[in-house]
Design an enzyme around this catalytic site. Structure first.
Site, short mmCIF file in Angstrom:
data_model
loop_
_atom_site.label_atom_id
_atom_site.label_comp_id
_atom_site.label_asym_id
_atom_site.label_seq_id
_atom_site.Cartn_x
_atom_site.Cartn_y
_atom_site.Cartn_z
N HIS A 100 26.82 26.38 -18.07
CA HIS A 100 27.77 27.50 -17.99
C HIS A 100 28.66 27.38 -19.22
O HIS A 100 28.95 26.26 -19.67
CB HIS A 100 28.72 27.39 -16.80
CG HIS A 100 28.08 27.42 -15.45
ND1 HIS A 100 27.57 26.32 -14.86
CD2 HIS A 100 27.94 28.43 -14.57
CE1 HIS A 100 27.11 26.63 -13.65
NE2 HIS A 100 27.32 27.91 -13.45
N ASP A 103 31.32 24.75 -18.89
CA ASP A 103 30.91 23.34 -18.78
C ASP A 103 31.01 22.61 -20.11
O ASP A 103 31.27 21.41 -20.16
CB ASP A 103 29.44 23.20 -18.36
CG ASP A 103 29.11 23.92 -17.08
OD1 ASP A 103 30.02 24.13 -16.27
OD2 ASP A 103 27.92 24.28 -16.90
C1 XLS Z 1 25.85 27.63 -7.16
C2 XLS Z 1 24.78 27.94 -8.10
C3 XLS Z 1 25.14 27.70 -9.56
C4 XLS Z 1 24.17 28.44 -10.44
C5 XLS Z 1 24.65 28.69 -11.83
O1 XLS Z 1 25.64 27.52 -5.96
O2 XLS Z 1 23.64 27.24 -7.73
O3 XLS Z 1 25.16 26.33 -9.84
O4 XLS Z 1 22.94 27.78 -10.50
O5 XLS Z 1 25.82 29.40 -11.84
#
Ligand code: XLS
Ligand code: NI
Ligand code: NI
Length: 439
Positions: A100, A103
């Site tokens: 993200h 991150d």
């Molecule tokens: C949350 C999601 C997130 C997505 C990316 O539950 O799994 O981690 O994979 O935003």
């Protein structure tokens, strides 16, 4: 270069008999399964947010896992985190990672700081990528964490939130293009509602589709050739999320004509939250030609949250990999470990151990899936079960050349006969027999 994990060596394959906690027992990247190497089947990706950011915080307590990377200053910490992430990826043999926007960066309270920090950090990551050959699976924007998205992002009733989300997605797409990602994910953490009493669902869904179309238009105009994914999840954080499950997301994609650019990114834990199995979700995507990428994790179903455990259930992974093999592989995506450590798993070895066990689980699952296909009993049982459509009137049904009247005539002349057994218990036993052969 500074070592962040001095006690973690390069992880090697040592075979099933090894008792070494820091070795693969089953994931042997060059071993061939049905004509392709394990590494080609299992394009593992490292999820930056869990592997490098998650510090064990839950709603009852603060972090238990040190993610400071020995740095106090924010930018230096973000860079050290990147160094540590690439060290771990190299040691584990990862070929891909996913991120993200937030991150990668130091905390960035405003959108302009985030834009600037992301541009800086993606340049920094690119150096690591060029040095190691590790590639980008997919990028995404976190448009769910900040207070500005409390009513939604692309489904917010407020233009300011919508525009903010557009700004983040544009910059995350630029980052994905710069790092040559194979895909871009939309997971709608706040795209849903808390109560229908304050919600114009029709407007929100139309606006979401307009948002996706703008993202496609922008990405393509900048030369992005990858796949856009929708990642379904039924709830959590909101009480209802619009991309509820694979079927719901597919009907959205089809209604708004997005099928040329979008596929699904399916997650094991999200399938459980929707009341499905992971293999069900993958089957639904596969038969609609919309299987994109996978988020690998395990749901602790007794808890009922998105616990994102590392995969550990070989049977469930095998049935999921069976779907992937039937799909001819994951041409458009990766197997991204959207998996995180348990709060008490808090020392420097644990991330590596989590990945090793998750990769070994997928290697076993892949081998078992291949065995199920090579054994052939399950596929031929299914084939036989539908054989009444192969000839005569059945074949006319399939060809679309019969009518209700003709079927009625046929039915009126039928002698009642018992139908064959579904043999579910036998089929379940086949899986166990294949899984435990030699025990
Ligand atoms: C949350 C999601 C997130 C997505 C990316 O539950 O799994 O981690 O994979 O935003
Ligand atoms: Ni996910
Ligand atoms: Ni999730």
């Amino acid at each position: 270069m500074k070592q962040f994990y001095p006690n973690i060596p390069k992880i090697e394959y040592e075979g099933a008999k090894s008792k070494n906690m820091l070795a693969f027992k089953h994931y042997n990247k060059d071993e061939k399964v049905m004509g392709k190497t394990m590494a080609e089947h299992l394009k593992f990706a490292f999820a930056y947010w869990h592997a490098s950011n998650y510090d064990g915080t839950d709603m009852f307590g603060t972090g238990t896992i040190d993610r400071t990377y020995g740095e106090n200053e924010a930018r230096s910490r973000a860079k050290a985190k990147a160094d540590a992430s690439f060290e771990l990826m190299e040691k584990l043999g990862f070929e891909y990672f996913c991120f993200h926007d937030v991150d990668l960066c130091e905390p960035s309270p405003t959108l302009s700081e985030l834009k600037e920090n992301l541009a800086y950090m993606t340049n920094y990551l690119k150096e690591h990528m060029d040095r190691t050959g590790i590639k980008l699976g997919w990028g995404t924007a976190n448009v769910f964490g900040a207070p500005r998205y409390k009513h939604g992002a692309a489904t917010s009733p407020y233009l300011n939130s919508y525009a903010s989300a557009a700004c983040q997605v544009k910059n995350a797409l630029d980052a994905t293009i710069k790092l040559d990602g194979i895909g871009y994910t939309f997971w709608g953490g706040r795209e849903g509602y808390e109560t229908l009493l304050n919600t114009d669902m029709a407007f929100e869904l139309d606006n979401l589709a307009r948002f996706y179309k703008m993202a496609v238009e922008y990405g393509r105009s900048k030369g992005f050739k990858g796949t856009f994914y929708i990642e379904p999840k039924p709830k959590e954080p909101t009480m209802h999320q619009y991309d509820f499950d694979a079927s719901t997301a597919i009907s959205f994609i089809q209604k708004y004509g997005l099928q040329n650019d979008f596929k699904l990114n399916l997650e094991g834990n999200h399938a459980s939250l929707a009341g499905h199995t992971f293999e069900h979700e993958i089957r639904v995507a596969r038969i609609n030609g919309l299987l994109g990428s996978l988020d690998a994790n395990h749901a602790e179903t007794t808890v009922g949250w998105d616990t994102d455990e590392f995969p550990k259930d070989v049977r469930s992974v095998a049935l999921s990999m069976y779907e992937v093999l039937k799909n001819g592989g994951l041409e458009y995506g990766v197997i991204n470990f959207d998996s995180k450590l348990r709060r008490p798993s808090s020392d420097e070895l644990d991330n590596a151990i989590g990945f090793i066990s998750g990769m070994d689980t997928f290697a076993l699952g892949l081998k078992l899936a291949a065995k199920i296909i090579e054994d052939g009993r399950i596929d031929s049982f299914i084939e036989e079960r539908y054989s009444s459509y192969k000839e005569g009137l059945g074949a006319k049904v399939v060809a679309g050349t019969t009518t209700l009247e003709e079927l009625e005539q046929y039915a009126l002349n039928l002698e009642e006969q018992p139908l064959p057994s579904g043999r579910q218990e036998y089929l379940n036993a086949i899986i166990n027999d294949l899984m435990c052969e030699g025990l």
